[in-house]
Design a protein around this motif. Structure first.
Motif, short mmCIF file in Angstrom:
data_model
loop_
_atom_site.label_atom_id
_atom_site.label_comp_id
_atom_site.label_asym_id
_atom_site.label_seq_id
_atom_site.Cartn_x
_atom_site.Cartn_y
_atom_site.Cartn_z
N GLU A 74 0.81 -1.22 0.00
CA GLU A 74 0.00 0.00 0.00
C GLU A 74 0.85 1.27 0.00
OE1 GLU A 74 -3.23 0.37 -0.58
OE2 GLU A 74 -3.11 -1.78 -0.95
N ALA A 75 2.01 1.22 0.65
CA ALA A 75 2.88 2.40 0.67
C ALA A 75 3.37 2.73 -0.74
CB ALA A 75 4.06 2.18 1.60
N THR A 76 3.75 1.69 -1.50
CA THR A 76 4.21 1.90 -2.87
C THR A 76 3.07 2.43 -3.74
OG1 THR A 76 5.84 0.13 -2.66
CG2 THR A 76 5.22 0.79 -4.89
N LYS A 77 1.91 1.83 -3.61
CA LYS A 77 0.76 2.27 -4.39
C LYS A 77 0.44 3.73 -4.10
CE LYS A 77 -1.47 -2.27 -4.73
NZ LYS A 77 -2.66 -3.07 -4.36
N ASP A 78 0.52 4.10 -2.82
CA ASP A 78 0.21 5.48 -2.44
C ASP A 78 1.20 6.46 -3.06
OD1 ASP A 78 -1.27 7.44 -0.77
OD2 ASP A 78 0.67 7.65 0.21
N ARG A 79 2.47 6.08 -3.13
CA ARG A 79 3.46 6.97 -3.75
C ARG A 79 3.13 7.22 -5.22
NH1 ARG A 79 7.16 4.12 -0.36
NH2 ARG A 79 7.67 2.64 -2.03
N PHE A 80 2.76 6.18 -5.94
CA PHE A 80 2.43 6.35 -7.35
C PHE A 80 1.15 7.17 -7.53
CE2 PHE A 80 5.44 2.90 -8.07
CZ PHE A 80 6.04 3.33 -9.24
N ARG A 81 0.19 6.97 -6.66
CA ARG A 81 -1.04 7.76 -6.75
C ARG A 81 -0.76 9.23 -6.48
NH1 ARG A 81 -3.33 3.38 -3.36
NH2 ARG A 81 -4.41 1.90 -4.73
N ARG A 82 0.12 9.51 -5.51
CA ARG A 82 0.44 10.90 -5.19
C ARG A 82 1.16 11.59 -6.34
NH1 ARG A 82 4.14 11.35 -1.73
NH2 ARG A 82 4.49 9.22 -1.01
N VAL A 83 2.03 10.86 -7.04
CA VAL A 83 2.81 11.46 -8.12
C VAL A 83 1.98 11.60 -9.39
CG1 VAL A 83 4.77 11.12 -9.67
CG2 VAL A 83 5.03 10.71 -7.22
N PHE A 84 1.27 10.53 -9.78
CA PHE A 84 0.60 10.52 -11.08
C PHE A 84 -0.92 10.67 -11.00
CE2 PHE A 84 4.54 8.08 -12.04
CZ PHE A 84 5.01 8.87 -13.08
N ARG A 85 -1.51 10.44 -9.84
CA ARG A 85 -2.96 10.48 -9.63
C ARG A 85 -3.66 9.28 -10.31
NH1 ARG A 85 -1.05 13.76 -6.67
NH2 ARG A 85 -1.89 15.83 -6.15
N CYS A 86 -3.42 9.05 -11.59
CA CYS A 86 -4.09 7.97 -12.32
C CYS A 86 -3.16 6.76 -12.39
CB CYS A 86 -4.47 8.40 -13.73
SG CYS A 86 -5.58 9.81 -13.78
N ALA A 87 -3.23 5.87 -11.42
CA ALA A 87 -2.32 4.72 -11.36
C ALA A 87 -3.09 3.43 -11.15
CB ALA A 87 -1.30 4.91 -10.25
N GLY A 88 -2.77 2.44 -12.01
CA GLY A 88 -3.32 1.09 -11.85
C GLY A 88 -2.19 0.13 -11.54
N PHE A 89 -2.53 -1.04 -10.99
CA PHE A 89 -1.50 -1.94 -10.50
C PHE A 89 -1.77 -3.38 -10.92
CE2 PHE A 89 -2.12 1.65 -7.66
CZ PHE A 89 -0.84 2.19 -7.60
N VAL A 90 -0.69 -4.06 -11.29
CA VAL A 90 -0.74 -5.49 -11.61
C VAL A 90 0.30 -6.19 -10.75
CG1 VAL A 90 -0.40 -7.25 -13.37
CG2 VAL A 90 -1.52 -5.10 -13.98
N GLU A 91 -0.13 -7.03 -9.83
CA GLU A 91 0.79 -7.70 -8.92
C GLU A 91 1.24 -9.02 -9.56
OE1 GLU A 91 -0.31 -7.71 -4.79
OE2 GLU A 91 -1.61 -5.96 -5.07
N LYS A 92 2.16 -8.89 -10.51
CA LYS A 92 2.62 -10.03 -11.28
C LYS A 92 4.04 -9.79 -11.74
CE LYS A 92 -0.26 -11.89 -14.20
NZ LYS A 92 -1.10 -12.16 -15.40
N GLU A 93 4.85 -10.87 -11.88
CA GLU A 93 6.19 -10.74 -12.45
C GLU A 93 6.08 -10.31 -13.90
OE1 GLU A 93 5.08 -13.46 -10.99
OE2 GLU A 93 6.39 -13.92 -9.27
#
Length: 360
Positions: A332-351
């Motif tokens: 969640e900390a990583t996701k929050d950083r991307f949301r704060r920088v870009f606002r529009c961020a999606g995530f895929v938890e995969k190699e």
């Protein structure tokens, strides 16, 4: 339907499946390469103190230091020694045991680690398995761009193997192929005085200064040029004996990488300013960004600030940048950083080596 213009942003995690070490895996490799006992004792002390701060002080192996952390905290350690010099009954240079000399020792050990980094990266890259990178390279289109914080040449090698031309956004091929913006420099870059010509290499950057005198100006961007080795063989020989390959009376050549720690002196690589400007322009013009192996950590504060500047300008212009982060270790900390920088961020938890690149 026209294909969207993509920018790929790569960190160490992108090269990890190929066998390249992460920041948390570099320190043992550098230590093994150096074999400096005094430095090891200091690193053990630093590790114990940081383990205490983190609350994981039950055992010496409970905290694995990343090389970025070592450099970050080492500067504070050295500064503490300099402060103790205020209370010392002798001068800074009055013997090897003064607090000031201890601070200098820490700085010297950091320089040893930076030097060993060149050898370790080159050795690990030579043994790398390119299959995961080749898989990505097969999906690359001619209007894509790459922003990478990695010093290795895996992206370049994979694109070449796929028959895809590329460039570094500067130099003679700056407008031909997929731009690969190496934001922290590259293991095959050379910084050399402008009076020298580096054979078997391409000139990437030479600043045009209309007010420059014939002699030295004292400014790296004016006095030095940036080159790139053409062949892997020449690169290997340069890395192995770089301190021997400078002619008498000439300034030493250095490998064009920005070093370690949260505060990297990027300005010490001539031309890197042009690389950053080109990379941010590519991000500004992209239809979407795909991030792999880059966590936007506190050690990447400059990247956060530069990315945020682009993201804010696009947001206010009504064209927010959609960002997809591919990472199996997202929290969640990583996701929050991307949301704060870009606002529009999606995530895929995969190699990324399991990701279907045709979907982006």
């Amino acid at each position: 339907m026209a294909e969207s213009k993509r920018v790929f942003i790569f960190g160490a995690g992108f090269s990890k499946p190929a066998g390249m070490p992460l920041a948390g895996e570099l320190l043992p490799l550098l230590n093994a390469a150096l074999q400096v006992e005094e430095m090891r004792e200091w690193l053990d002390s630093l590790q114990k103190r940081l383990a205490w701060l983190s609350g994981r002080d039950c055992g010496r192996t409970s905290l694995k230091l990343s090389i970025e952390e070592v450099f970050h905290y080492a500067y504070f350690d050295a500064e503490a020694h300099r402060l103790r010099q205020h209370l010392a009954p002798v001068g800074r240079g009055d013997g090897p045991g003064t607090p000031w000399r201890q601070a200098e020792s820490i700085q010297r050990w950091l320089s040893y680690l930076e030097e060993a980094l060149r050898d370790v990266i080159h050795e690990q890259e030579q043994a790398a398995d390119l299959a995961p990178i080749d898989r990505w390279a097969a999906s690359v289109r001619e209007d894509d761009a790459v922003l990478t914080f990695n010093y290795d040449r895996l992206v370049e090698r994979a694109l070449s193997a796929a028959g895809q031309p590329w460039n570094h956004g500067i130099g003679p091929d700056g407008d031909w192929g997929v731009p690969i913006f190496k934001l922290h420099g590259a293991i095959d870059w050379i910084v050399a005085h402008r009076s020298e010509s580096v054979s078997h290499s391409d000139l990437l950057f030479e600043k045009k200064n209309v007010n420059r005198a014939d002699g030295k100006t004292g400014s790296i961007e004016d006095d030095y040029r940036l080159w790139r080795w053409r062949s892997a063989d020449k690169l290997g020989k340069w890395i192995a004996g770089r301190e021997l390959q400078v002619r008498d009376g000439a300034a030493p050549w250095t490998v064009g990488i920005a070093g370690l720690g949260a505060h990297k002196e990027l300005h010490r690589i001539p031309g890197l300013g042009a690389v950053w400007v080109g990379g941010m322009r590519a991000l500004h013009d992209a239809n979407r960004a795909i991030v792999v192996g880059f966590s936007m950590s506190d050690f990447d504060a400059m990247a956060q600030m530069q990315f945020a500047e682009v993201a804010e300008a696009r947001w206010r212009a009504g064209r927010p940048l959609p960002v997809l982060v591919i990472d199996p270790c997202l929290n969640e900390a990583t996701k929050d950083r991307f949301r704060r920088v870009f606002r529009c961020a999606g995530f895929v938890e995969k190699e990324h080596e399991q990701f279907d690149w045709s979907t982006v």
